[in-house]
Design a protein around this motif. Structure first.
Motif, PDB file in Angstrom:
ATOM      1  N   THR A  28      -3.534   3.305  -4.602  1.00 26.91           N
ATOM      2  CA  THR A  28      -2.978   3.287  -3.250  1.00 26.91           C
ATOM      3  C   THR A  28      -2.745   1.895  -2.678  1.00 26.91           C
ATOM      4  OG1 THR A  28      -5.228   3.655  -2.451  1.00 26.91           O
ATOM      5  CG2 THR A  28      -3.797   5.575  -2.592  1.00 26.91           C
ATOM      6  N   ALA A  29      -3.315   0.850  -3.291  1.00 24.53           N
ATOM      7  CA  ALA A  29      -3.080  -0.503  -2.765  1.00 24.53           C
ATOM      8  C   ALA A  29      -3.051  -1.525  -3.894  1.00 24.53           C
ATOM      9  CB  ALA A  29      -4.150  -0.885  -1.745  1.00 24.53           C
TER      10      ALA A  29
ATOM     11  N   ALA B 221       0.862  -1.187   0.000  1.00 21.57           N
ATOM     12  CA  ALA B 221       0.000   0.000   0.000  1.00 21.57           C
ATOM     13  C   ALA B 221       0.898   1.237   0.000  1.00 21.57           C
ATOM     14  CB  ALA B 221      -0.932   0.013   1.206  1.00 21.57           C
ATOM     15  N   PHE B 222       0.330   2.381  -0.376  1.00 18.48           N
ATOM     16  CA  PHE B 222       1.161   3.574  -0.547  1.00 18.48           C
ATOM     17  C   PHE B 222       1.788   4.033   0.761  1.00 18.48           C
ATOM     18  CE2 PHE B 222      -0.588   7.489   1.232  1.00 18.48           C
ATOM     19  CZ  PHE B 222      -1.793   7.042   1.726  1.00 18.48           C
ATOM     20  N   LYS B 223       1.258   3.561   1.895  1.00 14.09           N
ATOM     21  CA  LYS B 223       1.784   4.013   3.182  1.00 14.09           C
ATOM     22  C   LYS B 223       3.260   3.641   3.361  1.00 14.09           C
ATOM     23  CE  LYS B 223      -2.506   4.733   5.611  1.00 14.09           C
ATOM     24  NZ  LYS B 223      -3.519   4.324   4.628  1.00 14.09           N
TER      25      LYS B 223
ATOM     26  N   ASP C 130      -3.999  -1.049   7.028  1.00 12.72           N
ATOM     27  CA  ASP C 130      -2.759  -0.754   6.295  1.00 12.72           C
ATOM     28  C   ASP C 130      -1.679  -0.032   7.104  1.00 12.72           C
ATOM     29  OD1 ASP C 130      -3.882  -1.905   4.100  1.00 12.72           O
ATOM     30  OD2 ASP C 130      -4.530  -0.009   3.206  1.00 12.72           O
TER      31      ASP C 130
ATOM     32  N   HIS D 211      -9.844   0.879  -3.388  1.00 15.26           N
ATOM     33  CA  HIS D 211      -9.506   2.278  -3.065  1.00 15.26           C
ATOM     34  C   HIS D 211      -9.186   3.039  -4.351  1.00 15.26           C
ATOM     35  CE1 HIS D 211      -8.685  -0.204   0.465  1.00 15.26           C
ATOM     36  NE2 HIS D 211      -9.103   0.839   1.177  1.00 15.26           N
TER      37      HIS D 211
ATOM     38  N   SER E 115      -9.720   1.175   4.191  1.00 13.58           N
ATOM     39  CA  SER E 115      -8.656   2.076   4.631  1.00 13.58           C
ATOM     40  C   SER E 115      -9.065   3.540   4.522  1.00 13.58           C
ATOM     41  CB  SER E 115      -7.383   1.830   3.818  1.00 13.58           C
ATOM     42  OG  SER E 115      -7.020   0.482   3.921  1.00 13.58           O
ATOM     43  N   MET E 116     -10.237   3.786   3.955  1.00 14.13           N
ATOM     44  CA  MET E 116     -10.757   5.155   3.883  1.00 14.13           C
ATOM     45  C   MET E 116     -12.000   5.304   4.752  1.00 14.13           C
ATOM     46  SD  MET E 116     -10.214   5.332  -0.201  1.00 14.13           S
ATOM     47  CE  MET E 116     -11.448   6.574  -0.535  1.00 14.13           C
TER      48      MET E 116
ATOM     49  N   PRO F   5      -7.632   8.818  -3.775  1.00 18.86           N
ATOM     50  CA  PRO F   5      -8.479   8.135  -2.792  1.00 18.86           C
ATOM     51  C   PRO F   5      -8.132   8.650  -1.403  1.00 18.86           C
ATOM     52  CG  PRO F   5      -7.438   6.549  -4.288  1.00 18.86           C
ATOM     53  CD  PRO F   5      -6.776   7.875  -4.527  1.00 18.86           C
ATOM     54  N   THR F   6      -9.105   9.218  -0.706  1.00 18.17           N
ATOM     55  CA  THR F   6      -8.783  10.011   0.478  1.00 18.17           C
ATOM     56  C   THR F   6      -9.521   9.551   1.731  1.00 18.17           C
ATOM     57  OG1 THR F   6      -8.259  11.935  -0.879  1.00 18.17           O
ATOM     58  CG2 THR F   6      -8.852  12.364   1.399  1.00 18.17           C
ATOM     59  N   GLY F   7      -8.756   9.504   2.836  1.00 13.16           N
ATOM     60  CA  GLY F   7      -9.336   9.217   4.145  1.00 13.16           C
ATOM     61  C   GLY F   7      -8.973  10.327   5.112  1.00 13.16           C
ATOM     62  N   ASN F   8      -7.719  10.287   5.589  1.00 14.37           N
ATOM     63  CA  ASN F   8      -7.252  11.258   6.573  1.00 14.37           C
ATOM     64  C   ASN F   8      -6.732  12.553   5.954  1.00 14.37           C
ATOM     65  OD1 ASN F   8      -7.170  11.604   9.299  1.00 14.37           O
ATOM     66  ND2 ASN F   8      -5.747   9.925   9.657  1.00 14.37           N
ATOM     67  N   PHE F   9      -6.807  12.652   4.619  1.00 15.09           N
ATOM     68  CA  PHE F   9      -6.380  13.843   3.884  1.00 15.09           C
ATOM     69  C   PHE F   9      -4.864  14.043   3.886  1.00 15.09           C
ATOM     70  CE2 PHE F   9      -6.546  18.437   2.633  1.00 15.09           C
ATOM     71  CZ  PHE F   9      -7.451  18.334   1.597  1.00 15.09           C
ATOM     72  N   GLY F  10      -4.113  12.963   4.188  1.00 17.85           N
ATOM     73  CA  GLY F  10      -2.654  13.084   4.200  1.00 17.85           C
ATOM     74  C   GLY F  10      -2.080  13.061   2.789  1.00 17.85           C
ATOM     75  N   ASP F  11      -2.516  12.075   2.010  1.00 14.70           N
ATOM     76  CA  ASP F  11      -1.952  11.882   0.688  1.00 14.70           C
ATOM     77  C   ASP F  11      -2.257  13.079  -0.220  1.00 14.70           C
ATOM     78  OD1 ASP F  11      -0.649  10.547  -1.270  1.00 14.70           O
ATOM     79  OD2 ASP F  11      -2.143   8.985  -1.572  1.00 14.70           O
TER      80      ASP F  11
HETATM   81  C1  LIG Z   1      -4.528   5.119   4.104  1.00 13.68           C
HETATM   82  C2  LIG Z   1      -5.086   4.769   2.770  1.00 13.68           C
HETATM   83  C3  LIG Z   1      -5.816   5.712   1.998  1.00 13.68           C
HETATM   84  C4  LIG Z   1      -6.144   7.103   2.504  1.00 13.68           C
HETATM   85  O1  LIG Z   1      -5.025   7.930   2.582  1.00 13.68           O
HETATM   86  P1  LIG Z   1      -5.069   9.288   3.458  1.00 13.68           P
HETATM   87  O2  LIG Z   1      -3.688   9.816   3.441  1.00 13.68           O
HETATM   88  O3  LIG Z   1      -5.495   8.844   4.853  1.00 13.68           O
HETATM   89  O4  LIG Z   1      -6.072  10.183   2.842  1.00 13.68           O
HETATM   90  C5  LIG Z   1      -6.252   5.329   0.735  1.00 13.68           C
HETATM   91  N1  LIG Z   1      -6.018   4.083   0.259  1.00 13.68           N
HETATM   92  C6  LIG Z   1      -5.333   3.160   0.971  1.00 13.68           C
HETATM   93  C7  LIG Z   1      -5.131   1.809   0.381  1.00 13.68           C
HETATM   94  C8  LIG Z   1      -4.837   3.469   2.238  1.00 13.68           C
HETATM   95  O5  LIG Z   1      -4.154   2.532   2.941  1.00 13.68           O
END
Ligand SMILES: *Cc1c(COP(=O)(O)O)cnc(C)c1O
Length: 460
Positions: A409-410, A110-112, A143, A385, A307-308, A253-259
């Motif tokens: 992202t994954a 995953a992109f993390k 993730d 995602h 993950s979002m 693809p956004t969850g915590n708005f970090g990416d």
């Molecule tokens: C964490 C994650 C996201 C969301 O990223 P944010 O930086 O939290 O917006 C999207 N896709 C995948 C697969 C993730 O693991």
């Protein structure tokens, strides 16, 4: 370079201290006191650099000598050595003017990994220099936990505890965490849900006296070091598509708005970005903001893109800070009001966000449809995602002359359910991880009780 809090009431710190601190003491997030600027000529000059060389150029103004150049280059090189693709972040065309940027070739798919492989090594470097040890504690719905464990497993100065909700993460996700058998890695399966895990982590940070002078450190995406590392692939990808002469649009693809916030920083540094599209799933707090100027909590839904699945996007505070021209007092006021009444910003400021961002919320049915469509047209299998990113890109207004890049992202093998639902053949785990499901696991099941967790941490 100094780092200051978005709420203006915490001491300003050096790069290294900001990395260790994570959250600021006033509840705000650390941001650099100024954003470095690259001219078009400078960006054009980056075109022949490898990923690692480009990373050094993009991040060194933020690190600003805190880590000597030769050491920083060494940390960067090691961080991406385990990526399984020579290009680190390859681009694949999926349609006319439409590309996916594959960010899943790192150790946990995953992109993390882009940020956490680097952050783990930066921690280790700083702690070794200071002859200190820290305890990393984190909660994960999937993730982040595995990426953080992979980033810290080799560190002699970090003891890492990752809590996941017992029986509520996918088998692949659990195995990626629990099959790391290093002595400094501790997996806790909490008898509760993800919110319970997050709640316990918050409580642990609030009162660290049980550690007898020890110190907890956070690895979630509020850490500036993670954002900074993610800025790099926006440059890398845009340059390959013709920047600085040509503009590029990104759908994220956004969850915590970090990416996506990293994309915004790339733009502020001088990268010509036409549009940033915020792709959410049904947990659409960010879409409601960009569509209606309404940033308010709603119920947490479980979707095909887990993950979002978030209620609140921590890094959104950093965007507000820049939209309000770094007015920290205003941000403190907005954030304090958030839990009671949500956030709605001044009309001119809202307009400013709309000039840069567009957004779209994608439901599970659209995710499945998009996976099927992309496979049929291009033969590429995308993960759920990534599918939110593709679907959002196709539903927002587009400038036909600008390439659209969707951040992938994954790896699809990480989330097979949605792919099987789409009628596409279940993707196989890549070779290097093909035996994952048969590897030995180590984890402890612990009751949802903060005292039990404290005991566990102290005794380990
Ligand atoms: C964490 C994650 C996201 C969301 O990223 P944010 O930086 O939290 O917006 C999207 N896709 C995948 C697969 C993730 O693991």
């Amino acid at each position: 370079m100094k780092y200051v809090s978005t709420r203006g009431d915490a001491p300003s710190l050096s790069f290294e201290d900001a990395v260790i601190a994570g959250l600021a003491s006033d509840g705000g997030l650390y941001v650099p006191s100024e954003i470095p600027q690259f001219s078009a000529e400078k960006i054009a000059g980056f075109s022949s650099l490898s990923y690692e060389e480009l990373m050094f150029e993009v991040i060194s103004p933020f690190v600003d000598g805190d880590i000597p150049d030769a050491d920083l280059k060494g940390i960067i090189k090691e961080s991406y050595a385990e990526f399984r693709h020579a290009d680190i972040a390859p681009l694949t065309k999926i349609g006319r003017g439409e590309y996916i940027l594959e960010l899943f070739h790192g150790p946990t798919m995953a992109f993390k990994d882009f940020a956490l492989q680097f952050l783990g090594r930066v921690f280790d470097y700083i702690l070794k220099k200071r002859n200190k040890n820290v305890t990393v504690v984190g909660a994960t719905s999937g993730d982040t936990g595995s990426a953080a464990i992979e980033g810290c497993r080799h560190s002699e100065h970090v003891n890492i505890f990752i809590m996941h909700p017992y029986k509520r993460v996918s088998d692949v996700q659990r195995k990626q965490m629990t099959t790391v058998l290093a002595d400094n890695v501790h997996n806790i399966a909490l008898k509760g849900n993800f919110d319970d895990c997050q709640h316990i982590v918050k409580e642990l940070f609030a009162d660290q006296s049980f550690l007898n002078g020890g110190r907890l450190v956070a690895v979630n995406s509020i850490n500036w070091c993670r954002i900074m590392a993610q800025v790099v692939y926006y440059f890398y990808c845009a340059i390959r598509l013709g920047a600085p002469d040509k503009k590029v649009a990104f759908s994220v693809p956004t969850g915590n708005f970090g990416d996506i916030f990293a994309g915004y920083i790339a733009m502020k540094m001088g990268l010509p970005i036409d549009k940033l599209i915020v792709a959410t799933n049904e947990n659409d707090i960010l879409h409601r903001f960009f569509a209606n100027n309404d940033y308010s909590k709603s119920e947490l839904l479980h979707t095909l893109s887990p993950s979002m699945d978030i209620q609140v996007s921590s890094n959104f505070e950093r965007l507000l800070y820049y939209i309000y021209d770094e007015d920290a007092a205003k941000i403190a006021e907005l954030m304090i009001g958030f839990h009671e009444k949500g956030i709605s910003i001044d009309a001119d400021k809202y307009q400013k966000t709309r000039e840069i961002f567009d957004s779209y919320a994608v439901d599970d049915e659209q995710i499945v449809k998009t996976i099927a469509q992309v496979f049929e047209k291009s033969g590429e299998v995308i993960d759920p995602h990534t599918a939110t990113g593709v679907c959002a890109a196709r539903n927002c207004d587009k400038n036909q002359n600008v390439a659209m890049v969707i951040l992938s992202t994954a790896h699809p093998a990480k989330f097979p359910d949605a792919i099987v639902k789409a009628g596409v053949k279940e993707p196989e785990l890549p070779d290097y991880i093909a035996d994952l499901m048969s590897r030995e696991e180590k984890y402890d099941v612990v009751d949802n009780d903060i005292e039990k967790i404290k005991e566990f941490i102290v005794s380990n």
